[in-house]
Design a protein around this motif. Structure first.
Motif, PDB file in Angstrom:
ATOM      1  N   LEU A 297       0.831  -1.193   0.000  1.00 40.73           N
ATOM      2  CA  LEU A 297       0.000   0.000   0.000  1.00 40.73           C
ATOM      3  C   LEU A 297       0.874   1.255   0.000  1.00 40.73           C
ATOM      4  CD1 LEU A 297      -2.841  -0.759   2.571  1.00 40.73           C
ATOM      5  CD2 LEU A 297      -3.105  -0.454   0.124  1.00 40.73           C
ATOM      6  N   TYR A 298       0.537   2.190  -0.888  1.00 37.78           N
ATOM      7  CA  TYR A 298       1.204   3.486  -0.897  1.00 37.78           C
ATOM      8  C   TYR A 298       0.130   4.572  -0.743  1.00 37.78           C
ATOM      9  CZ  TYR A 298       5.445   1.308  -2.780  1.00 37.78           C
ATOM     10  OH  TYR A 298       6.556   0.532  -2.966  1.00 37.78           O
ATOM     11  N   PRO A 299       0.194   5.375   0.301  1.00 37.48           N
ATOM     12  CA  PRO A 299      -0.762   6.488   0.396  1.00 37.48           C
ATOM     13  C   PRO A 299      -0.493   7.493  -0.721  1.00 37.48           C
ATOM     14  CG  PRO A 299       0.331   6.068   2.514  1.00 37.48           C
ATOM     15  CD  PRO A 299       1.085   5.316   1.467  1.00 37.48           C
ATOM     16  N   ALA A 300      -1.496   7.766  -1.546  1.00 36.30           N
ATOM     17  CA  ALA A 300      -1.333   8.710  -2.648  1.00 36.30           C
ATOM     18  C   ALA A 300      -1.908  10.078  -2.310  1.00 36.30           C
ATOM     19  CB  ALA A 300      -2.003   8.163  -3.912  1.00 36.30           C
ATOM     20  N   LYS A 301      -3.035  10.109  -1.590  1.00 39.15           N
ATOM     21  CA  LYS A 301      -3.678  11.364  -1.229  1.00 39.15           C
ATOM     22  C   LYS A 301      -4.507  11.149   0.025  1.00 39.15           C
ATOM     23  CE  LYS A 301      -6.919  14.856  -2.945  1.00 39.15           C
ATOM     24  NZ  LYS A 301      -7.843  15.235  -4.046  1.00 39.15           N
ATOM     25  N   VAL A 302      -4.432  12.101   0.932  1.00 37.81           N
ATOM     26  CA  VAL A 302      -5.193  12.015   2.175  1.00 37.81           C
ATOM     27  C   VAL A 302      -5.997  13.286   2.343  1.00 37.81           C
ATOM     28  CG1 VAL A 302      -5.110  11.738   4.675  1.00 37.81           C
ATOM     29  CG2 VAL A 302      -3.449  10.548   3.241  1.00 37.81           C
ATOM     30  N   GLU A 303      -7.296  13.143   2.536  1.00 34.06           N
ATOM     31  CA  GLU A 303      -8.145  14.279   2.843  1.00 34.06           C
ATOM     32  C   GLU A 303      -8.171  14.417   4.362  1.00 34.06           C
ATOM     33  OE1 GLU A 303     -11.924  14.135   0.900  1.00 34.06           O
ATOM     34  OE2 GLU A 303     -11.088  13.156  -0.872  1.00 34.06           O
ATOM     35  N   ASN A 304      -7.417  15.363   4.861  1.00 37.13           N
ATOM     36  CA  ASN A 304      -7.277  15.497   6.307  1.00 37.13           C
ATOM     37  C   ASN A 304      -8.573  15.969   6.947  1.00 37.13           C
ATOM     38  OD1 ASN A 304      -4.513  14.837   6.246  1.00 37.13           O
ATOM     39  ND2 ASN A 304      -3.994  16.935   5.667  1.00 37.13           N
TER      40      ASN A 304
ATOM     41  N   THR B  67      -3.378  15.641  10.588  1.00 35.67           N
ATOM     42  CA  THR B  67      -2.484  15.765   9.435  1.00 35.67           C
ATOM     43  C   THR B  67      -1.774  14.444   9.208  1.00 35.67           C
ATOM     44  OG1 THR B  67      -2.109  18.101   9.959  1.00 35.67           O
ATOM     45  CG2 THR B  67      -0.558  17.045   8.447  1.00 35.67           C
ATOM     46  N   PHE B  68      -1.826  13.954   7.956  1.00 36.61           N
ATOM     47  CA  PHE B  68      -1.181  12.692   7.607  1.00 36.61           C
ATOM     48  C   PHE B  68       0.144  12.951   6.906  1.00 36.61           C
ATOM     49  CE2 PHE B  68      -5.467  11.209   8.223  1.00 36.61           C
ATOM     50  CZ  PHE B  68      -5.322   9.930   8.709  1.00 36.61           C
ATOM     51  N   SER B  69       1.091  12.019   7.104  1.00 34.50           N
ATOM     52  CA  SER B  69       2.375  12.088   6.406  1.00 34.50           C
ATOM     53  C   SER B  69       2.946  10.690   6.310  1.00 34.50           C
ATOM     54  CB  SER B  69       3.360  13.012   7.140  1.00 34.50           C
ATOM     55  OG  SER B  69       3.613  12.536   8.457  1.00 34.50           O
ATOM     56  N   THR B  70       3.738  10.450   5.256  1.00 33.38           N
ATOM     57  CA  THR B  70       4.417   9.162   5.081  1.00 33.38           C
ATOM     58  C   THR B  70       5.883   9.337   5.434  1.00 33.38           C
ATOM     59  OG1 THR B  70       2.891   8.549   3.301  1.00 33.38           O
ATOM     60  CG2 THR B  70       4.937   7.292   3.474  1.00 33.38           C
ATOM     61  N   GLN B  71       6.360   8.540   6.378  1.00 31.96           N
ATOM     62  CA  GLN B  71       7.730   8.644   6.851  1.00 31.96           C
ATOM     63  C   GLN B  71       8.678   7.872   5.923  1.00 31.96           C
ATOM     64  OE1 GLN B  71       8.189  10.783   9.566  1.00 31.96           O
ATOM     65  NE2 GLN B  71       6.049  11.043   8.956  1.00 31.96           N
ATOM     66  N   PRO B  72       9.971   8.235   5.919  1.00 36.11           N
ATOM     67  CA  PRO B  72      10.940   7.501   5.084  1.00 36.11           C
ATOM     68  C   PRO B  72      10.963   6.010   5.390  1.00 36.11           C
ATOM     69  CG  PRO B  72      11.910   9.535   5.906  1.00 36.11           C
ATOM     70  CD  PRO B  72      10.590   9.395   6.599  1.00 36.11           C
ATOM     71  N   SER B  73      10.627   5.644   6.618  1.00 32.52           N
ATOM     72  CA  SER B  73      10.610   4.227   6.990  1.00 32.52           C
ATOM     73  C   SER B  73       9.392   3.491   6.450  1.00 32.52           C
ATOM     74  CB  SER B  73      10.639   4.092   8.519  1.00 32.52           C
ATOM     75  OG  SER B  73       9.515   4.742   9.105  1.00 32.52           O
ATOM     76  N   GLY B  74       8.459   4.235   5.815  1.00 33.71           N
ATOM     77  CA  GLY B  74       7.260   3.605   5.284  1.00 33.71           C
ATOM     78  C   GLY B  74       6.071   3.667   6.207  1.00 33.71           C
ATOM     79  N   ILE B  75       6.237   4.221   7.399  1.00 38.64           N
ATOM     80  CA  ILE B  75       5.137   4.321   8.353  1.00 38.64           C
ATOM     81  C   ILE B  75       4.213   5.462   7.947  1.00 38.64           C
ATOM     82  CG2 ILE B  75       4.543   4.841  10.753  1.00 38.64           C
ATOM     83  CD1 ILE B  75       7.109   3.542  11.617  1.00 38.64           C
ATOM     84  N   LEU B  76       2.895   5.220   7.997  1.00 33.87           N
ATOM     85  CA  LEU B  76       1.903   6.266   7.802  1.00 33.87           C
ATOM     86  C   LEU B  76       1.624   6.902   9.158  1.00 33.87           C
ATOM     87  CD1 LEU B  76      -0.128   7.755   5.978  1.00 33.87           C
ATOM     88  CD2 LEU B  76      -1.800   5.992   6.591  1.00 33.87           C
ATOM     89  N   ARG B  77       1.840   8.220   9.251  1.00 35.69           N
ATOM     90  CA  ARG B  77       1.684   8.904  10.541  1.00 35.69           C
ATOM     91  C   ARG B  77       0.490   9.838  10.475  1.00 35.69           C
ATOM     92  NH1 ARG B  77       6.816  11.994  12.663  1.00 35.69           N
ATOM     93  NH2 ARG B  77       7.414   9.836  13.196  1.00 35.69           N
ATOM     94  N   ALA B  78      -0.324   9.789  11.521  1.00 33.72           N
ATOM     95  CA  ALA B  78      -1.445  10.707  11.679  1.00 33.72           C
ATOM     96  C   ALA B  78      -1.182  11.551  12.916  1.00 33.72           C
ATOM     97  CB  ALA B  78      -2.748   9.942  11.820  1.00 33.72           C
ATOM     98  N   ASP B  79      -0.943  12.855  12.710  1.00 32.83           N
ATOM     99  CA  ASP B  79      -0.715  13.785  13.816  1.00 32.83           C
ATOM    100  C   ASP B  79      -2.037  14.462  14.158  1.00 32.83           C
ATOM    101  OD1 ASP B  79       2.180  13.876  14.577  1.00 32.83           O
ATOM    102  OD2 ASP B  79       2.389  14.175  12.423  1.00 32.83           O
TER     103      ASP B  79
END
Length: 507
Positions: free
Chosen positions: A241-248, A253-265
């Motif tokens: 799975l690759y997050p392509a777009k996130v409607e916050n 706020t969503f972000s994809t980390q270099p390690s591949g983790i999807l982060r939701a702040d």
């Protein structure tokens, strides 16, 4: 397998370095180099890079501390055991190139004992012997260098021999992971060949972890630039799975980390309002790219389902599509989803956890899981054509046919939900502590400062200075004790009054 099949290999494993196989080496490697009759052009063609390739793969795979066995194999017959050890050692910090190249230098196509006929081949025998004898049933990696012709006794029942090899790989309990590297290597001798295959079999779970670790280093990919074809397992990590777009959502706020983790702040203040208006679980809409990572297979069809796992709670994820079809290896397709964020499981803004995390964030680890069920795999047409070019007329590519019982798989994307806390809770706590300290200080000051008390004894007004908590006797003009004055934070009292004494507080 014949009795006494591998005396040379077993002896070399134990004698080359005393106790080598008994020691807990980081990784145990067995490299099997085919030298049966069908391999004749790989040894006789002056332009052949066969031995050079084997050398480079061995050097890329091993590290200091590893146990190394290099062996030639064809088919075991009386008087000519197979596999046969060429080199066995425990790798040290010294360069190994000379030792490996020197062991391979005299190797040639083998002949049957007492005959000019070239030796036959048994791939399954070589792999089984390496697992049982060289590794002794312990974890390790078995490497196989072959031209893919599996024809014991030179019979023409290659389909049956290939089926036995297939069963060993796909259904052998000790083999946890298997990869294949088909390579272009045209050679001409008595026979002609266009390609060769390198297999690597990870024995036991630890062997699979060792193989994954080796691939992550990138050392092997510097020698073999072709992508590995997966033979086993076919029920793990078939998609990514690759997050392509996130409607916050507000406050998230969503972000994809270099390690591949999807982060939701999540902002602590905003999430409280969002949670109040959405039953404690605001929804996030995410557009994904679903990629096929199971080269060389096309996912012809599969049913999709997804869930989030956070704070011990599992929640379904609504997907925009329930199926996937015709997804070729390395290709991806869009997939929309709606996911509930479990803000109710995160600490409140005024909780102790919020105070501890003041100025930073509280982290809730979890995962997003995608399940593929009723999965149908098919060898991609491009790979079939490549195999037909490298190994013309060879039915061994059937080994890539997925077992019928492989019906599903799953992909896992690590998820990290973080709630950011400001310093307001900490400041409020510090303010409260300061107020308590001030109040305590005032109480201590009040308790220790002398207080002025007026009493009248037999018509005489007296002014006394007494500390709270103390008692002071009162005497008349004749020196007789007539009462006791008791002073507290809350006032003054007279006790032990003498009968007939004229004593009172104040005037």
């Amino acid at each position: 397998m014949r009795r006494g099949l591998l005396p040379a290999l077993a002896l070399a494993c134990t004698l080359a370095v005393p106790g080598a196989m008994a020691l807990a080496a980081p990784v145990s490697h067995v490299f099997l180099v085919q030298n049966s009759g069908w391999m004749e052009p790989f040894y006789t063609d002056p332009a052949s890079q066969y031995k050079a390739l084997v050398t480079e793969v061995v050097l890329a795979a091993i590290q200091p501390g590893d146990a190394l066995v290099l062996a030639a194999f064809n088919q075991s017959v009386p008087g000519a055991p197979s596999p046969k050890a060429l080199l066995a050692a425990q790798v040290n910090d010294q360069p190994q190139r000379a030792a490996v190249a020197g062991a391979l230098a005299p190797l040639a196509a083998a002949k049957k004992p007492g005959s000019n006929a070239l030796a036959d081949t048994d791939l399954g025998e070589a792999v089984s012997a390496s697992i049982a004898t060289a590794l002794g049933g312990k974890p390790g990696l078995v490497w196989l260098f072959t031209n893919n012709k599996n024809s014991p006794n030179n019979d023409q029942a290659t389909a049956q021999r290939n089926r036995e090899f297939y069963e060993l790989i796909h259904h052998g309990a000790s083999i946890k992971k298997a990869l294949a590297f088909p390579l272009h290597m045209p050679v001409q001798g008595r026979y002609r060949a266009s390609g060769m295959m390198i297999y690597v079999f990870a024995v036991q779970d630890q062997g699979a972890r060792d193989l994954d670790a080796l691939l992550r280093t990138g050392r092997l990919q510097k020698v073999i630039t072709e992508p590995p074809a997966r033979l086993k397992p076919l029920d793990q990590d078939t998609v990514r799975l690759y997050p392509a777009k996130v409607e916050n959502v507000p406050g998230v706020t969503f972000s994809t980390q270099p390690s591949g983790i999807l982060r939701a702040d999540i902002d602590a203040g905003a999430s409280a309002a969002a949670a109040a208006g959405a039953g404690g679980t605001p929804d996030a809409r995410i557009q994904w790219r679903l990629e096929n990572t199971i080269y060389p297979y096309t996912i012809t069809s599969a049913r999709l389902a997804a869930r989030s796992v956070l704070a011990g709670a599992e929640k379904p994820i609504a997907l925009g599509a329930e199926t996937v079809s015709g997804l070729a290896p390395g290709k991806s397709q869009p997939l929309s989803s709606t996911m509930a964020l479990p803000v109710a499981h995160l600490p409140g803004k005024w909780s102790l956890e919020a105070v501890k995390a003041a100025g930073s964030a509280a982290v809730l680890p979890g995962a997003i899981e995608v399940q593929l069920s009723e999965q149908k795999l098919e060898l991609s047409q491009a790979f079939r054509e490549r195999m037909a070019t490298l190994f013309p007329g060879d039915p061994l590519p059937d080994i890539f046919t997925p077992p019928s019982q492989v019906q599903g798989s799953r992909a896992v994307l690590p998820l990290e939900v973080r709630m950011r806390f400001g310093i307001a809770p900490l400041l409020a706590l510090l303010g409260g502590v300061a107020a308590l300290l001030l109040a305590g200080g005032a109480a201590v000051l009040a308790a220790t400062r002398p207080r002025k008390v007026q009493v009248t004894v037999e018509g005489e007004l007296r002014t006394l200075h007494v500390k709270a908590g103390n008692s002071q006797p009162l005497f008349d003009k004749a020196g007789n004790k007539v009462a006791v004055l008791n002073t507290t934070l809350f006032g003054n009292t007279l006790t032990d009054l003498r009968d007939g004494a004229q004593v009172r507080l104040g005037r």
